[in-house]
Scaffold this active site. Structure first.
Site, PDB file in Angstrom:
ATOM      1  N   HIS A   7      88.698  56.280 -18.990  1.00 63.48           N
ATOM      2  CA  HIS A   7      88.540  55.804 -17.579  1.00 63.48           C
ATOM      3  C   HIS A   7      89.074  53.968 -17.702  1.00 63.48           C
ATOM      4  O   HIS A   7      89.466  53.663 -19.195  1.00 63.48           O
ATOM      5  CB  HIS A   7      86.754  55.695 -17.250  1.00 63.48           C
ATOM      6  CG  HIS A   7      86.618  54.234 -18.018  1.00 63.48           C
ATOM      7  ND1 HIS A   7      85.084  55.430 -18.973  1.00 63.48           N
ATOM      8  CD2 HIS A   7      85.981  53.237 -18.149  1.00 63.48           C
ATOM      9  CE1 HIS A   7      84.903  53.701 -19.620  1.00 63.48           C
ATOM     10  NE2 HIS A   7      84.884  53.155 -19.066  1.00 63.48           N
ATOM     11  N   HIS A  79      89.155  47.060 -17.646  1.00 59.59           N
ATOM     12  CA  HIS A  79      88.700  47.947 -19.441  1.00 59.59           C
ATOM     13  C   HIS A  79      89.516  48.807 -19.611  1.00 59.59           C
ATOM     14  O   HIS A  79      89.690  49.627 -18.514  1.00 59.59           O
ATOM     15  CB  HIS A  79      87.768  47.434 -20.541  1.00 59.59           C
ATOM     16  CG  HIS A  79      86.778  48.666 -20.420  1.00 59.59           C
ATOM     17  ND1 HIS A  79      85.682  47.741 -19.143  1.00 59.59           N
ATOM     18  CD2 HIS A  79      86.064  49.090 -20.213  1.00 59.59           C
ATOM     19  CE1 HIS A  79      84.927  48.222 -18.567  1.00 59.59           C
ATOM     20  NE2 HIS A  79      85.579  50.408 -19.619  1.00 59.59           N
ATOM     21  N   GLU A 130      87.654  50.148 -24.620  1.00 55.37           N
ATOM     22  CA  GLU A 130      86.945  50.776 -25.212  1.00 55.37           C
ATOM     23  C   GLU A 130      87.428  51.944 -25.962  1.00 55.37           C
ATOM     24  O   GLU A 130      87.957  52.366 -25.789  1.00 55.37           O
ATOM     25  CB  GLU A 130      85.601  50.945 -24.182  1.00 55.37           C
ATOM     26  CG  GLU A 130      84.372  51.493 -24.523  1.00 55.37           C
ATOM     27  CD  GLU A 130      83.666  51.539 -23.209  1.00 55.37           C
ATOM     28  OE1 GLU A 130      83.761  51.814 -21.913  1.00 55.37           O
ATOM     29  OE2 GLU A 130      82.072  51.995 -22.884  1.00 55.37           O
TER      30      GLU A 130
END
Lengths: 138, 138
Positions: A7, A79, A130
């Site tokens: 994502h 992010h 991430e």
């Protein structure tokens, strides 16, 4: 090592307005807002055919995105999350190469129930990355 | 209206170092650098299983990413590109809803040979959004 782009997270000051933009103007499929108090955010998932966009709003008095929104009051890309098959192997490989892992270096359980880690943005081209362990990344 | 996330573009000050990070540390498949003088950038494509990351470095004296790199000397996420089936329909729909298109509002031919437009970041949650016309967005 890295697999799918799981994502892209966009921090926003007004989750209702952000949801309306993606749902009504962009015609995308969006989830109901979900409060994640343990992560200090409320999230709306935007489902695209090949990946997700996550709209993040601050939740509670101490939110990990509060300082970002102070610097970026209109919102912005916060992010990007890449999938890995084994987060411990990924972490140890990257640490050997000098990349820094945020926090205590131990994976936490992320918004999708999988172990996650964040890499230091200074080691990631100015981008907060991430890593999320997903059984199959294909 | 929007379909796949076509790519996430990350502007970087040092394309060799950025390529090495994604190729050697992250183990991703990366392209050779391609100079796109008409766009003022050199680009390396990072191929992920479901989408692409584009590493952008400034090319020439006037680059559209120069001011971004001045504000973000370590680099950072520059824009996200969503696919649309018909860029004129998408543009006119979004303009009706008050979203601003950058430049003269006419699609240009982007790095992949398809018509592209950029939306004003102030209308996109502080995020620069590129729309790219792709025949099938599924």
């Amino acid at each position: 090592m890295i697999g799918r782009l799981n994502h892209l997270a966009i921090a926003v000051p007004d989750l209702d307005a952000a949801t309306a933009l993606y749902r009504d103007s962009f015609g995308a499929s969006v989830s109901e807002p979900q409060n994640l108090p343990e992560h200090g955010v409320t999230v709306v998932f935007v489902e695209l055919p090949n990946t997700k966009v996550e709209l993040l709003a601050a939740l509670g008095e101490i939110s990990p995105i509060a300082s970002f929104l102070e610097r970026n009051p209109a919102g912005g890309m916060h992010h990007v999350c890449y999938e890995v098959e084994d987060i411990i192997v990924a972490r140890d490989t990257l640490k050997t190469q000098g990349l820094r892992v945020l926090g205590d270096g131990e994976p936490k359980i992320g918004a999708h129930g999988n172990p996650v880690l964040f890499l230091h943005p200074k080691d990631g081209l100015g981008t907060l990355i991430e890593l999320e362990e997903v059984a199959s990344t294909e």
